[in-house]
Design an enzyme around this catalytic site. Sequence first.
Site, PDB file in Angstrom:
ATOM      1  N   VAL A  98       5.853  -2.449  -0.904  1.00  0.00           N
ATOM      2  CA  VAL A  98       6.467  -1.531   0.164  1.00  0.00           C
ATOM      3  C   VAL A  98       8.364  -1.537  -0.008  1.00  0.00           C
ATOM      4  O   VAL A  98       8.618  -0.569  -0.202  1.00  0.00           O
ATOM      5  CB  VAL A  98       6.432  -1.395   1.626  1.00  0.00           C
ATOM      6  CG1 VAL A  98       6.740  -2.594   2.604  1.00  0.00           C
ATOM      7  CG2 VAL A  98       6.921   0.066   1.939  1.00  0.00           C
ATOM      8  N   ASP A  99       8.975  -2.843  -0.368  1.00  0.00           N
ATOM      9  CA  ASP A  99      10.654  -2.575  -0.615  1.00  0.00           C
ATOM     10  C   ASP A  99      10.862  -1.954  -1.572  1.00  0.00           C
ATOM     11  O   ASP A  99      11.803  -0.967  -1.597  1.00  0.00           O
ATOM     12  CB  ASP A  99      10.896  -4.195  -0.989  1.00  0.00           C
ATOM     13  CG  ASP A  99      11.897  -4.832  -0.549  1.00  0.00           C
ATOM     14  OD1 ASP A  99      12.550  -3.721  -0.200  1.00  0.00           O
ATOM     15  OD2 ASP A  99      12.172  -5.910  -1.178  1.00  0.00           O
ATOM     16  N   ASN A 121      12.273  -9.700   1.588  1.00  0.00           N
ATOM     17  CA  ASN A 121      12.462 -11.062   0.611  1.00  0.00           C
ATOM     18  C   ASN A 121      13.808 -11.262   1.446  1.00  0.00           C
ATOM     19  O   ASN A 121      14.168 -10.602   1.607  1.00  0.00           O
ATOM     20  CB  ASN A 121      11.562 -11.091   0.019  1.00  0.00           C
ATOM     21  CG  ASN A 121      13.035 -10.526  -1.622  1.00  0.00           C
ATOM     22  OD1 ASN A 121      14.345 -10.893  -1.166  1.00  0.00           O
ATOM     23  ND2 ASN A 121      12.833  -9.574  -2.124  1.00  0.00           N
ATOM     24  N   ASP A 173       2.318   6.861   3.496  1.00  0.00           N
ATOM     25  CA  ASP A 173       2.815   6.729   2.356  1.00  0.00           C
ATOM     26  C   ASP A 173       4.281   6.435   4.251  1.00  0.00           C
ATOM     27  O   ASP A 173       5.000   7.085   4.546  1.00  0.00           O
ATOM     28  CB  ASP A 173       3.763   6.975   1.658  1.00  0.00           C
ATOM     29  CG  ASP A 173       5.105   6.621   0.602  1.00  0.00           C
ATOM     30  OD1 ASP A 173       5.992   5.907   1.844  1.00  0.00           O
ATOM     31  OD2 ASP A 173       5.249   7.294  -0.126  1.00  0.00           O
ATOM     32  N   GLY A 209       0.732  -7.626   1.535  1.00  0.00           N
ATOM     33  CA  GLY A 209       0.243  -7.182  -0.328  1.00  0.00           C
ATOM     34  C   GLY A 209       0.721  -8.322  -0.500  1.00  0.00           C
ATOM     35  O   GLY A 209      -0.260  -9.552  -1.327  1.00  0.00           O
ATOM     36  N   ILE A 210       1.677  -8.343  -1.520  1.00  0.00           N
ATOM     37  CA  ILE A 210       2.238  -9.756  -2.681  1.00  0.00           C
ATOM     38  C   ILE A 210       2.584 -10.655  -2.155  1.00  0.00           C
ATOM     39  O   ILE A 210       2.266 -11.991  -2.399  1.00  0.00           O
ATOM     40  CB  ILE A 210       3.166  -8.950  -3.236  1.00  0.00           C
ATOM     41  CG1 ILE A 210       3.605  -7.490  -3.936  1.00  0.00           C
ATOM     42  CG2 ILE A 210       4.161 -10.422  -3.610  1.00  0.00           C
ATOM     43  CD1 ILE A 210       5.260  -7.617  -4.116  1.00  0.00           C
ATOM     44  N   TYR A 211       2.345 -10.652  -0.304  1.00  0.00           N
ATOM     45  CA  TYR A 211       2.498 -11.856   0.392  1.00  0.00           C
ATOM     46  C   TYR A 211       1.906 -12.855   0.599  1.00  0.00           C
ATOM     47  O   TYR A 211       1.925 -13.773   0.830  1.00  0.00           O
ATOM     48  CB  TYR A 211       3.924 -12.419   1.311  1.00  0.00           C
ATOM     49  CG  TYR A 211       5.255 -12.169   1.349  1.00  0.00           C
ATOM     50  CD1 TYR A 211       5.299 -12.598  -0.593  1.00  0.00           C
ATOM     51  CD2 TYR A 211       6.290 -12.486   1.954  1.00  0.00           C
ATOM     52  CE1 TYR A 211       6.852 -12.660  -0.708  1.00  0.00           C
ATOM     53  CE2 TYR A 211       7.262 -12.260   1.488  1.00  0.00           C
ATOM     54  CZ  TYR A 211       7.519 -12.414   0.503  1.00  0.00           C
ATOM     55  OH  TYR A 211       9.032 -12.948  -0.410  1.00  0.00           O
ATOM     56  N   SER A 225       3.835  -8.624   5.084  1.00  0.00           N
ATOM     57  CA  SER A 225       3.418  -9.852   4.630  1.00  0.00           C
ATOM     58  C   SER A 225       1.650  -9.418   3.873  1.00  0.00           C
ATOM     59  O   SER A 225       1.330 -10.290   3.142  1.00  0.00           O
ATOM     60  CB  SER A 225       3.644 -10.828   5.399  1.00  0.00           C
ATOM     61  OG  SER A 225       4.890 -11.504   5.261  1.00  0.00           O
TER      62      SER A 225
HETATM   63  N1  AR6 Z   1       3.807   2.701   2.344  1.00  0.00           N
HETATM   64  C1  AR6 Z   1       3.189   1.926   3.413  1.00  0.00           C
HETATM   65  N2  AR6 Z   1       2.663   1.010   3.317  1.00  0.00           N
HETATM   66  C2  AR6 Z   1       2.850   0.244   1.908  1.00  0.00           C
HETATM   67  C3  AR6 Z   1       3.457   1.197   1.046  1.00  0.00           C
HETATM   68  C4  AR6 Z   1       4.428   1.902   1.545  1.00  0.00           C
HETATM   69  N3  AR6 Z   1       4.815   3.443   0.234  1.00  0.00           N
HETATM   70  N4  AR6 Z   1       3.947   0.360  -0.469  1.00  0.00           N
HETATM   71  C5  AR6 Z   1       3.169  -0.646  -0.194  1.00  0.00           C
HETATM   72  N5  AR6 Z   1       2.776  -1.002   1.054  1.00  0.00           N
HETATM   73  P1  AR6 Z   1       4.148  -5.972   0.110  1.00  0.00           P
HETATM   74  P2  AR6 Z   1       4.534  -7.850   1.714  1.00  0.00           P
HETATM   75  C6  AR6 Z   1       1.112  -1.726   1.432  1.00  0.00           C
HETATM   76  O1  AR6 Z   1       3.666  -6.191  -0.915  1.00  0.00           O
HETATM   77  O2  AR6 Z   1       3.722  -8.592   1.366  1.00  0.00           O
HETATM   78  C7  AR6 Z   1       8.374  -7.174  -2.387  1.00  0.00           C
HETATM   79  O3  AR6 Z   1       8.280  -7.777  -3.670  1.00  0.00           O
HETATM   80  C8  AR6 Z   1       1.344  -2.648   0.506  1.00  0.00           C
HETATM   81  O4  AR6 Z   1      -0.224  -2.441   0.309  1.00  0.00           O
HETATM   82  O5  AR6 Z   1       5.094  -4.451  -0.228  1.00  0.00           O
HETATM   83  O6  AR6 Z   1       5.820  -8.192   2.796  1.00  0.00           O
HETATM   84  C9  AR6 Z   1       9.339  -8.310  -1.559  1.00  0.00           C
HETATM   85  O7  AR6 Z   1      10.506  -7.616  -1.682  1.00  0.00           O
HETATM   86  C10 AR6 Z   1       0.905  -3.727   2.089  1.00  0.00           C
HETATM   87  O8  AR6 Z   1      -0.798  -3.578   2.456  1.00  0.00           O
HETATM   88  O9  AR6 Z   1       5.245  -6.755   1.143  1.00  0.00           O
HETATM   89  C11 AR6 Z   1       8.688  -9.616  -1.128  1.00  0.00           C
HETATM   90  O10 AR6 Z   1       9.632 -10.604  -2.146  1.00  0.00           O
HETATM   91  C12 AR6 Z   1       1.583  -3.579   2.556  1.00  0.00           C
HETATM   92  O11 AR6 Z   1       2.899  -2.913   2.366  1.00  0.00           O
HETATM   93  C13 AR6 Z   1       6.994  -9.320  -1.317  1.00  0.00           C
HETATM   94  O12 AR6 Z   1       7.116  -7.547  -1.760  1.00  0.00           O
HETATM   95  C14 AR6 Z   1       2.580  -4.701   2.035  1.00  0.00           C
HETATM   96  O13 AR6 Z   1       2.689  -5.220   1.507  1.00  0.00           O
HETATM   97  C15 AR6 Z   1       7.051  -8.966   0.334  1.00  0.00           C
HETATM   98  O14 AR6 Z   1       5.455  -8.974   0.412  1.00  0.00           O
END
Ligand code: AR6
Length: 188
Positions: A44-45, A35, A21, A134-136, A132
Amino acid sequence: MAAGREELEVGAGRISVERADVTALEVDAVVNAANSQLAGGGGVDGAIHRAAGRHELQEELHRRYPGGCPTGSAVITSGQRMRAAHIVHAVGPRWSAARAAECDGQLRSAYRSALALAAAEGCATVATPSISTGIYGFPVERAAPIALTAAREALEEAGTPLREVRFALFSDSDLEVFAAALATTAPR
Ligand code: AR6
């Protein structure tokens, strides 16, 4: 079988990949996958905003960066209530197969901007999630070598204070992908 923590020596520093984490690591700066509105969000945000203190972090972001942050770049704030002194908010691309090459370039520049800002603040240790993927929706197999190459280039910059870039991966499968890519990230 899950991969363990892996490391690669680069210049005077190192890149490591581990299952973690990112909010729990003791480092000088934590990278956030933000974002472009810097509005907070899920993934993670959301975790970083909770750990830093939602109100305090939003207030600093709005005050210092009222125009947000374009895709492919980054901004820096204090760590607020987190152990890390700094949070670097990097905006990666939303994946689009039709714009794959552009997405690659934006992902690379998001990491490079984030690491350059941390270095400019004198940070030696930085922890980052996989931006990028995860959600992206950016495919992690494609993102890992881009992320690792950007980290290697940052560590190779002449005079950089950076000594360690730690990739904190949130699943065993992401860690396996990053560990495999690290093994082929040859030093120059
Ligand atoms: N520690 C490490 N990695 C994590 C954690 C954590 N605590 N939590 C999630 N991840 P994402 P994106 C991983 O979706 O794709 C938000 O709404 C997760 O499993 O967090 O860049 C922002 O505001 C994945 O592998 O970021 C933007 O709108 C990775 O972190 C949008 O999501 C990135 O997933 C950005 O999307």
